[in-house]
Design an enzyme around this catalytic site. Structure first.
Site, PDB file in Angstrom:
ATOM      1  N   LYS A  23       0.119   4.233  -0.294  1.00  0.00           N
ATOM      2  CA  LYS A  23      -0.550   5.413   0.274  1.00  0.00           C
ATOM      3  C   LYS A  23      -0.315   6.619  -0.655  1.00  0.00           C
ATOM      4  O   LYS A  23      -0.225   6.437  -1.859  1.00  0.00           O
ATOM      5  CB  LYS A  23      -0.077   5.657   1.707  1.00  0.00           C
ATOM      6  N   HIS A  29      -9.609   1.115   4.537  1.00  0.00           N
ATOM      7  CA  HIS A  29      -8.352   1.288   5.284  1.00  0.00           C
ATOM      8  C   HIS A  29      -8.599   2.242   6.461  1.00  0.00           C
ATOM      9  O   HIS A  29      -9.388   3.181   6.345  1.00  0.00           O
ATOM     10  CB  HIS A  29      -7.268   1.849   4.358  1.00  0.00           C
ATOM     11  N   GLU A  60      -5.707  -5.126  10.357  1.00  0.00           N
ATOM     12  CA  GLU A  60      -4.687  -4.115  10.628  1.00  0.00           C
ATOM     13  C   GLU A  60      -5.040  -3.370  11.913  1.00  0.00           C
ATOM     14  O   GLU A  60      -5.876  -2.456  11.897  1.00  0.00           O
ATOM     15  CB  GLU A  60      -4.624  -3.094   9.485  1.00  0.00           C
ATOM     16  N   SER A  82       3.074  -2.262  10.394  1.00  0.00           N
ATOM     17  CA  SER A  82       4.504  -2.337  10.714  1.00  0.00           C
ATOM     18  C   SER A  82       5.154  -3.668  10.358  1.00  0.00           C
ATOM     19  O   SER A  82       6.036  -4.145  11.072  1.00  0.00           O
ATOM     20  CB  SER A  82       4.736  -1.992  12.193  1.00  0.00           C
ATOM     21  N   GLY A  98       2.199   2.082  10.858  1.00  0.00           N
ATOM     22  CA  GLY A  98       3.192   3.154  10.781  1.00  0.00           C
ATOM     23  C   GLY A  98       3.866   3.486  12.094  1.00  0.00           C
ATOM     24  O   GLY A  98       4.531   4.519  12.205  1.00  0.00           O
ATOM     25  N   GLU A 126      -6.989   4.625   7.606  1.00  0.00           N
ATOM     26  CA  GLU A 126      -6.763   6.053   7.328  1.00  0.00           C
ATOM     27  C   GLU A 126      -7.972   6.671   6.636  1.00  0.00           C
ATOM     28  O   GLU A 126      -8.281   7.847   6.836  1.00  0.00           O
ATOM     29  CB  GLU A 126      -5.475   6.219   6.493  1.00  0.00           C
ATOM     30  N   ASN A 159       0.870  -1.174   0.000  1.00  0.00           N
ATOM     31  CA  ASN A 159       0.000   0.000   0.000  1.00  0.00           C
ATOM     32  C   ASN A 159       0.905   1.221   0.000  1.00  0.00           C
ATOM     33  O   ASN A 159       1.479   1.564   1.030  1.00  0.00           O
ATOM     34  CB  ASN A 159      -0.892  -0.041   1.251  1.00  0.00           C
TER      35      ASN A 159
END
Ligand code: PGA
Length: 255
Positions: free
Chosen positions: A13, A102, A172, A217, A178, A104, A11
């Site tokens: 991003k 996702h 996730e 991560s 991250g 985010e 991904n």
């Protein structure tokens, strides 16, 4: 040997201008047909560039084992939705998959399970495999609610007609994305077993074929341990997918 063929998805991003994205995708494709041939025989590899790069990357890697996916899609095919991209448009450019829900997007764009479900349904209708993301926050884990939250997201985000071969799930934990932190292998195993059990209820026998990715991560240094867990069928990789050698090392850890 793994029961299911594993998938390592990158991904990107909101990263990558044309030259960087093309370099990265081309080097992965060359590797899969060369030094990475052994990995290619056992693992599917996919990159999900920003929408601006789906077309050039798909063209650059056409005919190679590297797949291309989108990072989001709208819930309808076309219409007055300025700035949005539909699943049919991604399919038209050569994408095979699309990430939906996702964390985010759930945070930045307030996407709900219902909206994620509608996007996943659109992906299926367009002939794409939706990679449906679910995962608890740190507060929810600390409160002992991780399993319940993820189970609710799974059931709320799964579209009608989903089965073990036409969708992918990505677990996730939000607090692992991250941050360099990952859950223990026991916690990952427990969650993936729970998702598999929920999938059996929703999909019946085809749940045995469902690919359930871990994301958050994943790095070359922890990939082997995470990928060896039962019911972990690959990874959704953010930061480490932006460097070809790291992404290759993660895929190599599967075999
Ligand atoms: P990360 O991101 O690997 O950088 O933690 C994972 C993701 O957001 O899919």
């Amino acid at each position: 040997m793994h029961v299911r063929r594993q998938l390592i998805a990158g991904n990107w991003k909101m990263n990558g201008l044309r030259a960087d994205g093309l370099d990265l995708a081309r080097s992965l494709a060359v590797w899969l047909n060369g030094d990475g041939a052994d990995v290619r025989d056992h693992v599917d590899m996919l990159v999900c560039p920003p929408a601006t790069l789906v077309a050039p990357v798909a063209e650059a890697v056409a005919g190679t084992p590297l797949g291309v996916g989108g990072q989001d899609c709208h819930a309808v095919e076309k219409g007055a939705h300025t700035g949005d991209v539909s699943a049919w448009m991604l399919k038209d450019l050569g994408a095979s998959h699309v990430i939906v829900g996702h964390s985010e997007r759930r945070t930045d764009h307030h996407e709900t399970d219902e909206q994620v479900r509608a996007k996943a349904a659109a992906a299926l209708a367009a002939g794409l495999v939706p990679i449906i993301c679910i995962g608890e926050t740190e507060g929810e884990r600390d409160a002992g609610q991780a399993l319940a939250v993820v189970s609710r997201q799974f059931n709320g985000s799964l579209p009608e007609g989903a089965n073990g071969t036409n969708v992918v799930i990505a677990y996730e934990p939000v607090w692992a994305i991250g941050t360099g932190r990952t859950p223990t292998t026991e916690d990952v195993a427990e969650m993936h077993q729970r998702i598999r059990a929920d999938a059996r209820e929703r999909m019946g026998a085809s749940a045995e074929a469902l690919v359930i990715l871990y994301g958050g991560s994943v790095k070359p240094g922890n990939a082997a341990e995470l990928m060896a867990i039962d019911d972990v069928d690959g990874a959704l990789v953010g930061g480490a997918s932006l460097k070809a050698t790291d992404f290759q090392a993660i895929a190599s850890a599967c075999v």
